[in-house]
Write a protein that holds these residues in place. Sequence first.
Motif, short mmCIF file in Angstrom:
data_model
loop_
_atom_site.label_atom_id
_atom_site.label_comp_id
_atom_site.label_asym_id
_atom_site.label_seq_id
_atom_site.Cartn_x
_atom_site.Cartn_y
_atom_site.Cartn_z
N ALA A 112 0.84 -1.21 0.00
CA ALA A 112 0.00 0.00 0.00
C ALA A 112 0.87 1.26 0.00
O ALA A 112 0.64 2.18 -0.78
N LEU A 113 1.88 1.28 0.87
CA LEU A 113 2.76 2.45 0.93
C LEU A 113 3.62 2.58 -0.31
O LEU A 113 3.88 3.69 -0.78
N GLY A 114 4.06 1.46 -0.86
CA GLY A 114 4.89 1.49 -2.07
C GLY A 114 4.12 1.97 -3.29
O GLY A 114 4.67 2.67 -4.14
N LEU A 115 2.86 1.62 -3.39
CA LEU A 115 2.04 2.04 -4.53
C LEU A 115 1.56 3.48 -4.39
O LEU A 115 1.27 4.14 -5.38
N ALA A 116 1.45 3.96 -3.16
CA ALA A 116 0.88 5.28 -2.89
C ALA A 116 1.75 6.39 -3.46
O ALA A 116 2.89 6.57 -3.06
N GLY A 117 1.17 7.13 -4.38
CA GLY A 117 1.88 8.24 -5.00
C GLY A 117 1.06 9.51 -4.88
O GLY A 117 0.38 9.74 -3.87
N ASP A 118 1.11 10.33 -5.91
CA ASP A 118 0.38 11.60 -5.93
C ASP A 118 -1.11 11.38 -5.66
O ASP A 118 -1.70 10.42 -6.14
N GLY A 119 -1.68 12.31 -4.92
CA GLY A 119 -3.10 12.26 -4.63
C GLY A 119 -3.47 11.40 -3.44
O GLY A 119 -4.65 11.27 -3.11
N SER A 120 -2.48 10.82 -2.76
CA SER A 120 -2.77 9.98 -1.59
C SER A 120 -3.22 10.83 -0.42
O SER A 120 -2.73 11.96 -0.22
N ALA A 121 -4.16 10.31 0.34
CA ALA A 121 -4.68 11.01 1.51
C ALA A 121 -3.68 10.91 2.66
O ALA A 121 -3.31 9.80 3.06
N PRO A 122 -3.23 12.05 3.19
CA PRO A 122 -2.23 12.02 4.27
C PRO A 122 -2.65 11.18 5.48
O PRO A 122 -1.84 10.46 6.05
N GLU A 123 -3.94 11.26 5.86
CA GLU A 123 -4.39 10.50 7.02
C GLU A 123 -4.35 8.99 6.76
O GLU A 123 -4.06 8.21 7.66
N ALA A 124 -4.61 8.58 5.52
CA ALA A 124 -4.53 7.16 5.18
C ALA A 124 -3.07 6.70 5.18
O ALA A 124 -2.75 5.62 5.68
#
Length: 163
Positions: A112-124
């Motif tokens: 999840a963290l590796g895929l998370a790029g632009d537009g990711s919700a900071p709280e998530a």
Amino acid sequence: MRTLILLRHAKSDYPAGVLDHDRPLAPRGIREGALAGDWLRKHVPAVDAVLCSSATRTRQTLARTEIEAPVQYVDRLYDATPGIVLAEINKVPAEVGTLLVVGHEPVMSSLALGLAGDGSAPEALEAVGHKYPTSAIAVLRTEKPWHALELDGAALVAFHVPR
């Protein structure tokens, strides 16, 4: 837009003499698996396909969600690395709009963290980085076809722990 759901198996039991791969859900896991399914039906598009680890606890978690979609049980998802899970996702046909992956920690949080790029919700991002408990659900969205999904290629838009 494609939706990727990463579901960690529900709370498992530890019966004596049972191999790790064969451990069943605990009573709490049975309840939380159903809660995960309720949340998914209310908050994400209908699931088109499922990749599920072959472990007993992941199979039972999926059954408790009552998600109605074609399932592929993948031995490689048990004791996998994020790269292995991503390679399995990359094999999914382009016509699948919403994909559910049922697996294990520490792979679910790392992926999840590796895929998370632009537009990711900071709280998530913060929640996933802190702890990815049993039954936890990460929801990612991407414009890319599954075969082209890579690190930083999606937005982590939600994280939920059904309790």
